[in-house]
Design a protein around this motif. Structure first.
Motif, PDB file in Angstrom:
ATOM      1  N   MET A  82      40.676  45.507  46.959  1.00  0.00           N
ATOM      2  CA  MET A  82      42.132  44.096  46.527  1.00  0.00           C
ATOM      3  C   MET A  82      42.765  44.643  45.259  1.00  0.00           C
ATOM      4  SD  MET A  82      41.575  40.911  46.986  1.00  0.00           S
ATOM      5  CE  MET A  82      40.588  39.745  48.071  1.00  0.00           C
ATOM      6  N   LEU A  83      41.985  45.520  44.697  1.00  0.00           N
ATOM      7  CA  LEU A  83      42.810  45.959  44.005  1.00  0.00           C
ATOM      8  C   LEU A  83      43.895  46.492  44.525  1.00  0.00           C
ATOM      9  CD1 LEU A  83      43.282  47.235  40.550  1.00  0.00           C
ATOM     10  CD2 LEU A  83      42.371  49.136  41.666  1.00  0.00           C
ATOM     11  N   VAL A  84      44.840  47.550  45.637  1.00  0.00           N
ATOM     12  CA  VAL A  84      45.869  48.112  45.829  1.00  0.00           C
ATOM     13  C   VAL A  84      46.220  46.818  46.513  1.00  0.00           C
ATOM     14  CG1 VAL A  84      46.482  49.625  47.449  1.00  0.00           C
ATOM     15  CG2 VAL A  84      44.679  50.696  45.939  1.00  0.00           C
ATOM     16  N   SER A  85      45.975  45.560  46.783  1.00  0.00           N
ATOM     17  CA  SER A  85      47.161  44.686  47.596  1.00  0.00           C
ATOM     18  C   SER A  85      47.483  44.338  46.796  1.00  0.00           C
ATOM     19  CB  SER A  85      45.956  43.754  48.333  1.00  0.00           C
ATOM     20  OG  SER A  85      44.967  43.552  47.966  1.00  0.00           O
ATOM     21  N   GLN A  91      49.161  41.361  40.110  1.00  0.00           N
ATOM     22  CA  GLN A  91      48.316  41.447  39.513  1.00  0.00           C
ATOM     23  C   GLN A  91      47.774  40.417  38.075  1.00  0.00           C
ATOM     24  OE1 GLN A  91      45.932  43.658  40.060  1.00  0.00           O
ATOM     25  NE2 GLN A  91      47.145  45.518  41.002  1.00  0.00           N
ATOM     26  N   GLY A  92      46.731  40.050  37.978  1.00  0.00           N
ATOM     27  CA  GLY A  92      46.491  40.030  36.628  1.00  0.00           C
ATOM     28  C   GLY A  92      44.878  39.141  37.111  1.00  0.00           C
ATOM     29  N   PRO A  93      44.644  38.998  35.376  1.00  0.00           N
ATOM     30  CA  PRO A  93      42.937  38.574  34.969  1.00  0.00           C
ATOM     31  C   PRO A  93      42.088  38.077  36.189  1.00  0.00           C
ATOM     32  CG  PRO A  93      44.529  36.624  34.328  1.00  0.00           C
ATOM     33  CD  PRO A  93      45.150  37.204  34.796  1.00  0.00           C
ATOM     34  N   TYR A  94      42.620  37.910  37.310  1.00  0.00           N
ATOM     35  CA  TYR A  94      41.669  37.507  38.491  1.00  0.00           C
ATOM     36  C   TYR A  94      41.649  39.079  39.537  1.00  0.00           C
ATOM     37  CZ  TYR A  94      46.957  37.228  40.120  1.00  0.00           C
ATOM     38  OH  TYR A  94      48.068  37.842  40.612  1.00  0.00           O
ATOM     39  N   THR A  95      42.330  39.648  39.041  1.00  0.00           N
ATOM     40  CA  THR A  95      41.675  41.010  40.079  1.00  0.00           C
ATOM     41  C   THR A  95      40.229  41.172  39.766  1.00  0.00           C
ATOM     42  OG1 THR A  95      44.086  41.312  39.872  1.00  0.00           O
ATOM     43  CG2 THR A  95      42.615  43.529  40.687  1.00  0.00           C
ATOM     44  N   TRP A  97      38.073  39.974  39.401  1.00  0.00           N
ATOM     45  CA  TRP A  97      36.980  39.295  39.904  1.00  0.00           C
ATOM     46  C   TRP A  97      36.957  39.315  41.229  1.00  0.00           C
ATOM     47  CZ3 TRP A  97      33.484  35.446  38.213  1.00  0.00           C
ATOM     48  CH2 TRP A  97      33.969  35.591  36.401  1.00  0.00           C
ATOM     49  N   GLN A  98      38.305  39.182  41.861  1.00  0.00           N
ATOM     50  CA  GLN A  98      38.194  39.525  43.968  1.00  0.00           C
ATOM     51  C   GLN A  98      38.181  40.751  43.854  1.00  0.00           C
ATOM     52  OE1 GLN A  98      42.909  39.409  43.456  1.00  0.00           O
ATOM     53  NE2 GLN A  98      43.021  37.636  44.678  1.00  0.00           N
ATOM     54  N   MET A  99      37.953  42.051  42.906  1.00  0.00           N
ATOM     55  CA  MET A  99      37.769  43.056  42.856  1.00  0.00           C
ATOM     56  C   MET A  99      35.610  43.332  43.428  1.00  0.00           C
ATOM     57  SD  MET A  99      38.893  45.641  40.841  1.00  0.00           S
ATOM     58  CE  MET A  99      38.821  47.121  41.001  1.00  0.00           C
ATOM     59  N   ALA A 100      35.012  42.254  42.461  1.00  0.00           N
ATOM     60  CA  ALA A 100      33.369  41.637  42.226  1.00  0.00           C
ATOM     61  C   ALA A 100      33.524  40.930  44.032  1.00  0.00           C
ATOM     62  CB  ALA A 100      33.051  41.665  41.285  1.00  0.00           C
ATOM     63  N   ALA A 101      34.408  39.844  43.843  1.00  0.00           N
ATOM     64  CA  ALA A 101      33.995  38.903  44.939  1.00  0.00           C
ATOM     65  C   ALA A 101      33.729  39.676  45.803  1.00  0.00           C
ATOM     66  CB  ALA A 101      35.009  37.187  44.962  1.00  0.00           C
ATOM     67  N   TRP A 102      35.025  40.493  46.849  1.00  0.00           N
ATOM     68  CA  TRP A 102      34.418  41.310  47.798  1.00  0.00           C
ATOM     69  C   TRP A 102      34.282  42.251  47.672  1.00  0.00           C
ATOM     70  CZ3 TRP A 102      38.189  37.463  46.464  1.00  0.00           C
ATOM     71  CH2 TRP A 102      38.382  36.228  47.716  1.00  0.00           C
ATOM     72  N   GLY A 103      33.464  43.244  47.024  1.00  0.00           N
ATOM     73  CA  GLY A 103      32.954  44.387  47.418  1.00  0.00           C
ATOM     74  C   GLY A 103      31.191  43.361  47.400  1.00  0.00           C
ATOM     75  N   MET A 104      31.042  42.684  46.092  1.00  0.00           N
ATOM     76  CA  MET A 104      30.055  41.898  47.110  1.00  0.00           C
ATOM     77  C   MET A 104      29.836  41.033  48.730  1.00  0.00           C
ATOM     78  SD  MET A 104      29.061  39.950  43.452  1.00  0.00           S
ATOM     79  CE  MET A 104      30.377  39.155  43.486  1.00  0.00           C
ATOM     80  N   VAL A 105      30.974  41.358  49.453  1.00  0.00           N
ATOM     81  CA  VAL A 105      31.003  40.881  50.500  1.00  0.00           C
ATOM     82  C   VAL A 105      30.567  42.450  51.423  1.00  0.00           C
ATOM     83  CG1 VAL A 105      32.731  40.748  52.867  1.00  0.00           C
ATOM     84  CG2 VAL A 105      33.001  39.506  50.700  1.00  0.00           C
ATOM     85  N   GLY A 106      31.466  43.563  51.089  1.00  0.00           N
ATOM     86  CA  GLY A 106      30.424  44.685  51.515  1.00  0.00           C
ATOM     87  C   GLY A 106      29.367  44.536  51.681  1.00  0.00           C
ATOM     88  N   LEU A 107      28.808  44.757  49.908  1.00  0.00           N
ATOM     89  CA  LEU A 107      27.294  44.425  50.118  1.00  0.00           C
ATOM     90  C   LEU A 107      26.279  43.731  51.213  1.00  0.00           C
ATOM     91  CD1 LEU A 107      26.693  44.140  46.766  1.00  0.00           C
ATOM     92  CD2 LEU A 107      27.087  46.708  47.917  1.00  0.00           C
ATOM     93  N   GLY A 108      27.363  42.483  51.293  1.00  0.00           N
ATOM     94  CA  GLY A 108      26.331  41.256  52.208  1.00  0.00           C
ATOM     95  C   GLY A 108      26.270  41.873  53.733  1.00  0.00           C
ATOM     96  N   GLY A 109      27.748  42.487  53.842  1.00  0.00           N
ATOM     97  CA  GLY A 109      27.513  43.266  55.791  1.00  0.00           C
ATOM     98  C   GLY A 109      26.585  44.416  55.576  1.00  0.00           C
ATOM     99  N   ALA A 110      26.603  45.368  53.829  1.00  0.00           N
ATOM    100  CA  ALA A 110      25.392  45.652  54.627  1.00  0.00           C
ATOM    101  C   ALA A 110      24.002  45.497  54.653  1.00  0.00           C
ATOM    102  CB  ALA A 110      25.218  46.981  53.350  1.00  0.00           C
TER     103      ALA A 110
END
Length: 598
Positions: A82-85, A91-95, A97-110
């Protein structure tokens, strides 16, 4: 404190905890490289679909990374992706949040991978991708909600209602992306994970030149030295002075290690204590049978490996899973047609292409030949001959074969597998000699073999090379480089004190798999491995390799014996008796002479 500041602090804390946890694990450079590549691909995938709002593959990719590699790689790929894309998308104040949200997607996959033991099929994985996309979108709805003037539940529902069309689009797109590539990506990443997991073990401290030995240590050391001299002399007399560069003791320690690693369901994991998997259970059955131990007699909690194989039948997805399971069933001495979910041979035939290959891949086609021969197909069967004909056409200019087809890089593992398959199919001609010459040239100075030329020697590639050489009627004990070790002698250097065979000198990942595959080479038996007859385990040594070569020379290629156990002859039995006598005499001499030399 404002809602915005509080929420940003929470998000920042989540990101900090995730990355600190990842750094504390000290991932290997190779694993870090894989994570970086996957993060870059996730970012590129998101940017590539910039023209289609909310149609992005990053959710499916992040979930699969977590599913296959674990929580911290999954979190990192999602957050970095999310950060690199956003450098392209904005970029914005939402970045954060996107990093945390999709990071948790990876945790959910684990979490999903742990709960399912990584056995999900295509549709369940796709559904998980869709659910993850919906959850991540709801996190972003929370971000939008924090920006408003009202922070009531009704205000949140209003925000979520306005975004429902975008959320549904992302959910459906993630489902389709998961359906398209999730299982394949998961298998590739899982293979990387088992190959690159390294367990470091501290070496025992070596005595310094000035250190004094205790009386017991001196006696044992001197006794061992005397024993060694006597054993060497006895071996010289018993074997007529023949050099045994790869000879080893019977493989009881390796077999005992495998038996001790068995789980309560009868199956095997990559290491002791790990959950059973069809991959490891299949290879364990093959290795035990190669060593002369009937896999059905190795039981834990009343279950054998056959029970585990049948219980894991629902997890079989591709041709490779079916081929390996067929070989394992054959090694167990049961019908290869009896498996819950349908006849595996019939299911395997669905992967046969019109050109005679299986999946248009040399690896799968070679294993298909092994599976068909294990099922009783003769070398003259049209399906077997067609597969062999296709394999011959895939040989590269250097004589080797790759995982795919002609033109891909040659490697030791696939060259040895195809070489065995060609011999199993009754093939003759220059292809056999060229493949054998490729294996000889690929040997490292330490006697072992790398997967790719120039790489570090490892046990599994060395085992493949030994089997390929034997299939080509080459004695692996005579294959050395610059007068160094033979590949059999190299394998002996990787034997651990617990009976397991290390993957390499620097890594000990998946010891069950590595040990099982090493047993097939130490027993001198190319694939497919025949079942143990009469439930009597023969004593098998590394001398079985040249014995197998001699036996193969005595018969026509089309009637090649298929891995019968080699019984110990008179000379080995006599050598064992001399060995025991020499050890006793050596211990006595050590006890007598040690006090004089202190």
């Amino acid at each position: 404190m404002s809602w915005q500041l509080a929420s940003f602090l929470i998000v920042g804390l989540v990101l900090a905890i995730g990355w600190l946890a990842y750094e504390r694990t000290r991932p290997s450079a190779r694993m870090a490289a894989v994570v970086a590549i996957m993060a870059a691909l996730a970012a590129l995938g998101r940017d590539a679909f910039a023209a289609l709002p909310d149609v992005k593959p990053i959710t499916a990719m992040t979930l699969v990374v977590g599913y296959a590699l674990g929580p911290l790689p999954g979190f990192t790929v999602g957050a970095l992706g999310m950060l690199v894309s956003n450098f392209m998308l904005g970029q914005g104040p939402y970045t954060p949040w996107q990093m945390a949200a999709w990071g948790m997607v990876g945790l959910g996959g684990a979490v999903l991978g742990r709960l399912s033991r990584r056995r999900l099929g295509r549709v369940p994985l796709a559904l998980a991708c869709a659910a993850s996309a919906l959850a991540a979108k709801e996190v972003m709805n929370v971000y939008t909600w924090t920006l408003g003037a009202s922070h009531t539940p009704a205000a949140f529902l209003a925000v979520a209602g306005q975004a429902v069309s975008y959320d549904v689009t992302d959910t459906v797109a993630s489902f389709l992306f998961g359906l398209a590539f999730a299982p394949e990506l998961a298998r590739v990443l899982a293979r990387m994970r088992v190959r690159m997991t390294v367990t470091w073990v501290p070496a025992a401290a070596e005595p310094q030149p000035g250190d004094a030995l205790s009386g017991g240590t001196a006696r044992r050391s001197l006794g061992a030295a005397c024993s060694l001299l006597l054993v060497a002399a006895a071996a010289t007399l018993a074997l007529g002075g023949q050099r045994a560069s790869g000879a080893r003791a019977p493989m009881s320690r390796e077999v005992a290690f495998l038996a001790g690693a068995q789980n309560a369901d009868g199956g095997f994991g990559g290491a002791r204590g790990q959950s059973s998997s069809e991959l490891y259970s299949g290879w364990a059955a093959i290795g035990l049978a190669a060593a002369g131990r009937d896999p059905l007699t190795v039981r834990r909690g009343g279950h054998s490996v056959l029970d585990a194989l049948r219980g894991e039948a629902a997890s079989l997805q591709g041709a490779g899973d079916l081929e390996r399971t067929i070989l394992a069933l054959h090694a167990c001495g049961v019908s290869v047609h009896s498996l819950p979910g349908g006849d595996p041979i019939s299911r395997l035939m669905h992967f046969r292409a019109g050109d005679g290959s299986f999946g248009h891949l040399s690896n799968l086609t070679a294993f298909a030949v092994f599976a068909l021969r294990a099922a009783g197909y003769s070398s003259s069967n049209p399906t077997v001959r067609g597969a062999a004909s296709w394999l011959r056409r895939q040989q590269n200019a250097d004589g080797g074969f790759g995982f795919g087809g002609r033109g891909g890089g040659s490697d030791v593992d696939d060259t040895a597998a195809v070489l065995q398959a060609l011999v199993d199919a009754g093939a003759r001609g220059p292809a056999i000699g060229r493949a054998s010459a490729f294996l000889v040239r690929s040997q490292n100075p330490d006697g072992g073999y790398p997967q790719q030329a120039g790489g570090e020697s490892n046990a599994q590639s060395t085992a493949w090379a030994i089997q390929g050489l034997i299939a080509a009627r080459r004695d692996p004990r005579t294959v050395t480089r610059e007068g160094g070790r033979s590949p059999l002698a190299f394998l002996a250097t990787l034997l651990g004190p617990d009976g397991s065979v290390r993957y390499s000198r620097t890594g000990s990942q998946t010891p069950v798999w590595v040990t099982a595959q090493a047993l097939t080479a130490l027993a001198g038996k190319p694939l497919p491995i025949a079942p143990v007859r009469g439930h009597v385990a023969a004593t098998v040594t590394a001398r079985a390799a040249p014995a197998a070569v001699a036996r193969r020379r005595a018969v026509a290629p089309r009637s090649r014996p298929r891995g019968g156990a080699v019984a110990a002859g008179t000379a080995p039995r006599a050598g064992q008796r001399v060995n025991r006598l020499a050890r006793s005499i050596g211990a006595l001499l050590g006890s007598v002479l040690a006090p004089m030399l202190r």
